[in-house]
Design an enzyme around this catalytic site. Structure first.
Site, PDB file in Angstrom:
ATOM      1  N   CYS A  62       0.840  -1.207   0.000  1.00 43.82           N
ATOM      2  CA  CYS A  62       0.000   0.000   0.000  1.00 43.82           C
ATOM      3  C   CYS A  62       0.875   1.257   0.000  1.00 43.82           C
ATOM      4  CB  CYS A  62      -0.901  -0.034   1.232  1.00 43.82           C
ATOM      5  SG  CYS A  62      -1.856   1.462   1.508  1.00 43.82           S
ATOM      6  N   CYS A 118       0.135   3.752   2.800  1.00 47.05           N
ATOM      7  CA  CYS A 118       0.579   3.174   4.071  1.00 47.05           C
ATOM      8  C   CYS A 118       2.084   3.373   4.242  1.00 47.05           C
ATOM      9  CB  CYS A 118       0.270   1.681   4.131  1.00 47.05           C
ATOM     10  SG  CYS A 118      -1.479   1.265   3.993  1.00 47.05           S
TER      11      CYS A 118
END
Length: 63
Positions: A15, A18
């Site tokens: 991600c 993230c």
């Protein structure tokens, strides 16, 4: 963790947002060290190996 504030972060190695958040989360953990709060990060990766490598490379701590 009873009686503590808990910050829960759900993330994955693949991600992008993230990954971009990691330096900010590390700074926050340092800023609140020794206070009444736990930072819990939960990976939703399918591969345990990918997760373990990522944690080592990025030097992630926490619970």
């Amino acid at each position: 963790m009873k009686g503590k504030y808990v910050s829960i972060d759900v993330w994955a190695t693949w991600c992008g947002p993230c990954n971009a958040e990691i330096p900010h989360l590390k700074k926050l953990e340092e800023e609140f060290e020794g206070r009444n709060i736990y930072f819990v990060s939960i990976s939703c990766d399918d591969s345990r190996n990918a997760w373990e490598r990522f944690v080592q490379v990025k030097q992630l701590g926490g619970i």
